[in-house]
Design a protein around this motif. Structure first.
Motif, short mmCIF file in Angstrom:
data_model
loop_
_atom_site.label_atom_id
_atom_site.label_comp_id
_atom_site.label_asym_id
_atom_site.label_seq_id
_atom_site.Cartn_x
_atom_site.Cartn_y
_atom_site.Cartn_z
N GLU A 64 0.84 -1.19 0.00
CA GLU A 64 0.00 0.00 0.00
C GLU A 64 0.88 1.25 0.00
O GLU A 64 1.84 1.36 0.77
N GLY A 65 0.58 2.17 -0.88
CA GLY A 65 1.37 3.40 -1.00
C GLY A 65 2.56 3.27 -1.92
O GLY A 65 3.24 4.26 -2.19
N GLY A 66 2.83 2.06 -2.41
CA GLY A 66 3.98 1.85 -3.29
C GLY A 66 3.69 2.34 -4.70
O GLY A 66 2.55 2.45 -5.14
N ALA A 67 4.77 2.62 -5.44
CA ALA A 67 4.63 3.16 -6.79
C ALA A 67 3.94 2.18 -7.74
O ALA A 67 3.11 2.58 -8.57
N ALA A 68 4.26 0.89 -7.60
CA ALA A 68 3.66 -0.12 -8.49
C ALA A 68 2.15 -0.19 -8.28
O ALA A 68 1.38 -0.26 -9.25
N LEU A 69 1.71 -0.17 -7.02
CA LEU A 69 0.28 -0.21 -6.74
C LEU A 69 -0.42 1.05 -7.27
O LEU A 69 -1.52 0.97 -7.83
N ARG A 70 0.21 2.20 -7.12
CA ARG A 70 -0.39 3.45 -7.61
C ARG A 70 -0.63 3.38 -9.11
O ARG A 70 -1.68 3.83 -9.61
N ARG A 71 0.33 2.83 -9.83
CA ARG A 71 0.17 2.73 -11.28
C ARG A 71 -0.95 1.76 -11.65
O ARG A 71 -1.73 2.02 -12.59
N CYS A 72 -1.08 0.66 -10.93
CA CYS A 72 -2.18 -0.28 -11.17
C CYS A 72 -3.53 0.38 -10.89
O CYS A 72 -4.49 0.21 -11.66
N LEU A 73 -3.58 1.13 -9.82
CA LEU A 73 -4.86 1.76 -9.44
C LEU A 73 -5.25 2.89 -10.38
O LEU A 73 -6.43 3.23 -10.48
N ARG A 74 -4.28 3.47 -11.10
CA ARG A 74 -4.65 4.44 -12.13
C ARG A 74 -5.50 3.79 -13.20
O ARG A 74 -6.44 4.39 -13.73
N VAL A 75 -5.16 2.55 -13.53
CA VAL A 75 -5.94 1.78 -14.50
C VAL A 75 -7.33 1.48 -13.94
O VAL A 75 -8.35 1.73 -14.59
N ILE A 76 -7.36 0.94 -12.73
CA ILE A 76 -8.63 0.57 -12.09
C ILE A 76 -9.52 1.80 -11.90
O ILE A 76 -10.73 1.76 -12.17
N ASP A 77 -8.94 2.88 -11.44
CA ASP A 77 -9.73 4.10 -11.21
C ASP A 77 -10.33 4.64 -12.50
O ASP A 77 -11.46 5.14 -12.50
N ARG A 78 -9.58 4.55 -13.60
CA ARG A 78 -10.12 5.04 -14.88
C ARG A 78 -11.28 4.17 -15.34
O ARG A 78 -12.29 4.68 -15.85
N VAL A 79 -11.16 2.85 -15.13
CA VAL A 79 -12.25 1.95 -15.48
C VAL A 79 -13.48 2.25 -14.62
O VAL A 79 -14.61 2.32 -15.12
N ARG A 80 -13.25 2.45 -13.31
CA ARG A 80 -14.38 2.77 -12.43
C ARG A 80 -15.06 4.08 -12.86
O ARG A 80 -16.29 4.20 -12.82
N GLU A 81 -14.24 5.04 -13.27
CA GLU A 81 -14.79 6.33 -13.71
C GLU A 81 -15.66 6.16 -14.95
O GLU A 81 -16.78 6.70 -15.02
N LEU A 82 -15.17 5.40 -15.93
CA LEU A 82 -15.92 5.19 -17.16
C LEU A 82 -17.20 4.39 -16.91
O LEU A 82 -18.23 4.65 -17.54
N ALA A 83 -17.14 3.43 -15.98
CA ALA A 83 -18.28 2.56 -15.70
C ALA A 83 -19.19 3.10 -14.60
O ALA A 83 -20.22 2.49 -14.31
N GLU A 84 -18.78 4.21 -13.98
CA GLU A 84 -19.53 4.80 -12.86
C GLU A 84 -19.71 3.79 -11.72
O GLU A 84 -20.81 3.61 -11.18
N LEU A 85 -18.60 3.13 -11.39
CA LEU A 85 -18.59 2.12 -10.32
C LEU A 85 -18.04 2.72 -9.03
O LEU A 85 -17.15 3.58 -9.06
N THR A 86 -18.51 2.20 -7.92
CA THR A 86 -17.96 2.59 -6.61
C THR A 86 -17.36 1.39 -5.88
O THR A 86 -16.68 1.56 -4.88
N GLU A 87 -17.57 0.17 -6.40
CA GLU A 87 -17.06 -1.04 -5.73
C GLU A 87 -15.54 -1.07 -5.72
O GLU A 87 -14.88 -0.55 -6.61
N ARG A 88 -15.02 -1.72 -4.68
CA ARG A 88 -13.59 -1.95 -4.59
C ARG A 88 -13.19 -3.07 -5.57
O ARG A 88 -14.05 -3.77 -6.13
N CYS A 89 -11.89 -3.21 -5.74
CA CYS A 89 -11.39 -4.15 -6.73
C CYS A 89 -10.38 -5.13 -6.13
O CYS A 89 -9.59 -4.76 -5.25
N ARG A 90 -10.41 -6.35 -6.62
CA ARG A 90 -9.37 -7.33 -6.32
C ARG A 90 -8.81 -7.81 -7.65
O ARG A 90 -9.54 -8.31 -8.51
N ALA A 91 -7.49 -7.63 -7.83
CA ALA A 91 -6.83 -8.05 -9.07
C ALA A 91 -5.71 -9.02 -8.73
O ALA A 91 -4.90 -8.77 -7.83
N VAL A 92 -5.66 -10.12 -9.46
CA VAL A 92 -4.63 -11.14 -9.25
C VAL A 92 -3.93 -11.38 -10.58
O VAL A 92 -4.57 -11.74 -11.57
N SER A 93 -2.61 -11.17 -10.60
CA SER A 93 -1.85 -11.23 -11.84
C SER A 93 -0.66 -12.19 -11.71
O SER A 93 0.02 -12.20 -10.69
#
Length: 323
Positions: A64-93
């Motif tokens: 949490e707070g790391g640069a790698a996570l921030r970059r991942c969440l930029r992707v997730i946040d943009r998707v949430r913005e486009l989809a008008e979502l408020t739910e949290r996300c779990r991503a496994v890669s």
């Protein structure tokens, strides 16, 4: 709301170096790459009633707070913005090859592409926009610029643009235009691409690099579409040497290659002197790609194997897909 996507890393043929806009990850010039099908990243994204956003990479939760996570969440946040979502996300890669085994193989590109594709599908954005690779490439770009090209697949060009709307990648050619055999020589390193991108703009040769890349990109795209492998591969060698020259002449004098890298380059040049059409390519790291005709891969692999180095044979990979 859950989906899984697979994306392939890319070999950058004409590479970008440095960013005008670090948040949107907009570069200084266009770039071209080709995806490799032997390697991949598989990512599952789920939106739901979680306490917080969680991103797992190769079995480990991102800090949490790391640069790698921030970059991942930029992707997730943009998707949430486009989809008008408020739910949290779990991503496994999961990557098909660990970062400890190699640096400079483009796994951040595959990671960004797979994350963007899976999140786009999980948020049902395909019902609104269709499976729009241009939009997905713009979303993926927020994690890694090269991810925009991994989204498109095969031979892709990332257009610099000037804002989020205009900075995207699209496929410019397929393996039917130019079927290239690629041998990967993975070499580990602890150098960080982000550090290099920040440092190269301090090189006294940076402006010359931008001019050179802009002059060469049209020539490379034309050669790819014409199926001229040796022309393309020659231009890629020039670009690789420029990239590492720029890296070494920045403020911190970063050296991204290793002795094994030079060993491979030397052997590739020796093969070419003997009439074997082999050409080297490097990204921001010590790993080496060797480009040749598909039918010449066995002999090239045997020569590099005789040096005691691990190799991976690959062909050309397609774009991001849902599985």
């Amino acid at each position: 709301m859950k989906a899984t996507a697979i994306a392939h890393p890319m070999q950058a043929l004409l590479k970008y170096h440095g960013l005008i806009d670090k948040e949107l990850r907009i570069p200084f010039h266009d770039s071209i790459s080709v995806n490799v099908d032997a390697l991949h990243t598989k990512t599952t994204v789920e939106f739901g009633d979680f306490e917080q956003d969680i991103v797992m990479m190769n079995g480990k939760e991102m800090v949490e707070g790391g640069a790698a996570l921030r970059r991942c969440l930029r992707v997730i946040d943009r998707v949430r913005e486009l989809a008008e979502l408020t739910e949290r996300c779990r991503a496994v890669s999961e990557n098909s090859l660990s970062y400890s085994e190699a640096k400079g193989l483009g796994f951040s590109s595959a990671g960004g592409a797979a994350l963007a594709g899976a999140a786009f599908k999980a948020a049902n954005l395909d019902e609104r926009y269709g499976w729009d690779l241009k939009i997905i490439s713009r979303i993926a770009r927020r994690l890694a610029g090269s991810a925009s090209r991994s989204v498109a697949g095969e031979y892709a060009r990332w257009y610099t643009g000037k804002d989020d709307e205009s900075s995207y990648a699209e496929k410019i050619a397929t393996k039917s235009d130019l079927d290239m055999g690629i041998l990967i020589v993975p070499v580990p390193s602890d150098i960080r691409t982000e550090d290099v991108h920040s440092d190269v703009t301090t090189s006294p040769f940076f402006e010359a690099r931008i001019k050179s890349a802009n002059m060469r990109i049209g020539e490379m795209e034309t050669a790819i579409k014409a199926g001229n492998l040796e022309k393309v591969a020659h231009l890629v060698e020039i670009d690789s040497l420029e990239l590492h020259g720029l890296t070494m002449t920045g403020k911190h004098g970063l050296i991204a290659y290793k002795p094994e890298s030079i060993q491979v380059i030397t052997e590739v040049r020796k093969m070419r002197q003997e009439g074997i059409p082999a050409y080297f390519s490097m990204q921001t790291g010590p790993s080496v790609f060797i480009n040749t005709y598909p039918e010449r891969i066995p002999e090239v692999q045997e020569r590099i194997g005789s040096l005691g180095l691990k190799t991976i044979r690959t062909g050309i990979g397609d774009g991001v897909r849902i599985v």
